[in-house]
Motif scaffolding. Structure first.
Motif, PDB file in Angstrom:
ATOM      1  N   UNK A  81       0.829  -1.205   0.000  1.00  0.00           N
ATOM      2  CA  UNK A  81       0.000   0.000   0.000  1.00  0.00           C
ATOM      3  C   UNK A  81       0.863   1.254   0.000  1.00  0.00           C
ATOM      4  N   UNK A  82       1.914   1.241   0.846  1.00  0.00           N
ATOM      5  CA  UNK A  82       2.825   2.388   0.896  1.00  0.00           C
ATOM      6  C   UNK A  82       3.578   2.532  -0.418  1.00  0.00           C
ATOM      7  N   UNK A  83       4.001   1.404  -1.003  1.00  0.00           N
ATOM      8  CA  UNK A  83       4.720   1.427  -2.280  1.00  0.00           C
ATOM      9  C   UNK A  83       3.873   2.075  -3.366  1.00  0.00           C
ATOM     10  N   UNK A  84       2.592   1.755  -3.391  1.00  0.00           N
ATOM     11  CA  UNK A  84       1.698   2.304  -4.412  1.00  0.00           C
ATOM     12  C   UNK A  84       1.582   3.818  -4.316  1.00  0.00           C
ATOM     13  N   UNK A  85       1.834   4.367  -3.127  1.00  0.00           N
ATOM     14  CA  UNK A  85       1.734   5.815  -2.920  1.00  0.00           C
ATOM     15  C   UNK A  85       3.038   6.552  -3.216  1.00  0.00           C
ATOM     16  N   UNK A  86       4.107   5.808  -3.518  1.00  0.00           N
ATOM     17  CA  UNK A  86       5.394   6.434  -3.819  1.00  0.00           C
ATOM     18  C   UNK A  86       5.403   7.022  -5.222  1.00  0.00           C
ATOM     19  N   UNK A  87       6.250   8.025  -5.422  1.00  0.00           N
ATOM     20  CA  UNK A  87       6.415   8.519  -6.790  1.00  0.00           C
ATOM     21  C   UNK A  87       7.273   7.526  -7.584  1.00  0.00           C
ATOM     22  N   UNK A  88       7.345   7.735  -8.870  1.00  0.00           N
ATOM     23  CA  UNK A  88       8.000   6.762  -9.752  1.00  0.00           C
ATOM     24  C   UNK A  88       9.470   6.572  -9.406  1.00  0.00           C
ATOM     25  N   UNK A  89      10.137   7.655  -9.052  1.00  0.00           N
ATOM     26  CA  UNK A  89      11.564   7.564  -8.737  1.00  0.00           C
ATOM     27  C   UNK A  89      11.789   6.686  -7.506  1.00  0.00           C
ATOM     28  N   UNK A  90      11.006   6.908  -6.454  1.00  0.00           N
ATOM     29  CA  UNK A  90      11.166   6.112  -5.239  1.00  0.00           C
ATOM     30  C   UNK A  90      10.744   4.664  -5.470  1.00  0.00           C
ATOM     31  N   UNK A  91       9.726   4.455  -6.288  1.00  0.00           N
ATOM     32  CA  UNK A  91       9.341   3.080  -6.597  1.00  0.00           C
ATOM     33  C   UNK A  91      10.484   2.334  -7.278  1.00  0.00           C
ATOM     34  N   UNK A  92      11.245   3.056  -8.110  1.00  0.00           N
ATOM     35  CA  UNK A  92      12.337   2.428  -8.828  1.00  0.00           C
ATOM     36  C   UNK A  92      13.359   1.791  -7.910  1.00  0.00           C
ATOM     37  N   UNK A  93      13.736   2.511  -6.828  1.00  0.00           N
ATOM     38  CA  UNK A  93      14.761   1.933  -5.952  1.00  0.00           C
ATOM     39  C   UNK A  93      14.193   1.150  -4.776  1.00  0.00           C
ATOM     40  N   UNK A  94      12.875   1.203  -4.569  1.00  0.00           N
ATOM     41  CA  UNK A  94      12.254   0.408  -3.506  1.00  0.00           C
ATOM     42  C   UNK A  94      11.710  -0.926  -4.019  1.00  0.00           C
ATOM     43  N   UNK A  95      11.607  -1.067  -5.332  1.00  0.00           N
ATOM     44  CA  UNK A  95      10.970  -2.266  -5.892  1.00  0.00           C
ATOM     45  C   UNK A  95      11.699  -3.541  -5.484  1.00  0.00           C
ATOM     46  N   UNK A  96      13.021  -3.503  -5.480  1.00  0.00           N
ATOM     47  CA  UNK A  96      13.776  -4.707  -5.124  1.00  0.00           C
ATOM     48  C   UNK A  96      13.471  -5.145  -3.690  1.00  0.00           C
ATOM     49  N   UNK A  97      13.321  -4.176  -2.790  1.00  0.00           N
ATOM     50  CA  UNK A  97      12.983  -4.513  -1.404  1.00  0.00           C
ATOM     51  C   UNK A  97      11.607  -5.149  -1.321  1.00  0.00           C
ATOM     52  N   UNK A  98      10.655  -4.613  -2.071  1.00  0.00           N
ATOM     53  CA  UNK A  98       9.301  -5.161  -2.066  1.00  0.00           C
ATOM     54  C   UNK A  98       9.294  -6.568  -2.664  1.00  0.00           C
ATOM     55  N   UNK A  99      10.007  -6.761  -3.767  1.00  0.00           N
ATOM     56  CA  UNK A  99      10.065  -8.069  -4.401  1.00  0.00           C
ATOM     57  C   UNK A  99      10.684  -9.110  -3.459  1.00  0.00           C
ATOM     58  N   UNK A 100      11.692  -8.677  -2.710  1.00  0.00           N
ATOM     59  CA  UNK A 100      12.343  -9.598  -1.764  1.00  0.00           C
ATOM     60  C   UNK A 100      11.382  -9.997  -0.651  1.00  0.00           C
ATOM     61  N   UNK A 101      10.597  -9.023  -0.171  1.00  0.00           N
ATOM     62  CA  UNK A 101       9.609  -9.325   0.863  1.00  0.00           C
ATOM     63  C   UNK A 101       8.577 -10.318   0.367  1.00  0.00           C
ATOM     64  N   UNK A 102       8.141 -10.135  -0.880  1.00  0.00           N
ATOM     65  CA  UNK A 102       7.078 -10.971  -1.436  1.00  0.00           C
ATOM     66  C   UNK A 102       7.583 -12.333  -1.882  1.00  0.00           C
ATOM     67  N   UNK A 103       8.923 -12.429  -2.072  1.00  0.00           N
ATOM     68  CA  UNK A 103       9.492 -13.660  -2.594  1.00  0.00           C
ATOM     69  C   UNK A 103       9.411 -14.815  -1.656  1.00  0.00           C
TER      70      UNK A 103
END
Length: 204
Positions: A182-204
């Motif tokens: 939910x927090x990730x969806x509220x990030x701007x595109x730039x922040x999503x770019x460098x946070x995506x790996x953390x989110x993917x790791x959590x979901x993995x």
């Protein structure tokens, strides 16, 4: 220069310095020695903390910020080690705890919240998911009390998800992961770019 001399063991100039500068010199020397001479780093960091306590520094004294920064950097460096000795584990925990204490003096809610995040990550690396969960929850509570900034909420939720996973709490992990998404969806595109790996790791 005084800190470098203290690291080398060639000279100890602290007696000629003010209390605040003695704190800063010992703290910097401890940070520099953390990975190659942990026992000595622990002694110097302890001396810096004791000096700060004895001096009764004002909250605005730059030495408080120096301690906070050094403590955070020490904890981060030791968290990243694949294997830690008992002395390194103890120093990592002491550093993260000191970071929380001194950021509360030298910073605002943002620095204090991030110090709680650091404590959560430190306790994860120290093998105590219950304490990691506690500090992740404290981190999240501070974020929520100060406007729920999406980036801060994302990392607080990340810490909580990691703690729940480490403790084998599948339901807790799923709930924290949902908060992170939910927090990730509220990030701007730039922040999503460098946070995506953390989110993917959590979901993995």
């Amino acid at each position: 220069q005084a800190s470098l001399a203290l690291c080398e063991g060639s000279d100890d100039e602290r007696a000629a310095l003010s209390a605040a500068d003695r704190v800063r010199v010992a703290a910097l020397a401890a940070a520099n020695l953390a990975e190659r001479d942990t026992p000595r780093a622990s002694v110097l960091f302890g001396e810096a903390l004791a000096e700060a306590d004895q001096a009764g520094l004002e909250a605005t004294d730059p030495a408080n910020r120096a301690l906070a920064v050094t403590a955070n950097n020490l904890a981060c460096a030791l968290e990243e080690k694949a294997v830690r000795s008992p002395a390194e584990r103890a120093l990592m925990i002491a550093a993260a705890q000191a970071g929380r204490r001194y950021w509360a003096l030298a910073g605002g809610w943002l620095e204090t919240e991030r110090a709680e995040y650091r404590l959560a990550m430190t306790w994860l690396q120290a093998g105590d998911p219950a304490l990691a969960r506690h500090h992740a929850q404290q981190c999240l509570a501070i974020v929520q009390a100060n406007g729920s900034v999406p980036l801060e909420r994302f990392f607080a939720s990340e810490a909580l998800a990691l703690a729940e996973a480490a403790d084998g709490n599948a339901a807790g992990h799923a709930a924290a992961l949902a908060q992170a998404r939910e927090a990730f969806a509220a990030l701007d595109e730039a922040d999503q770019g460098w946070c995506r790996a953390s989110l993917d790791k959590l979901a993995g």
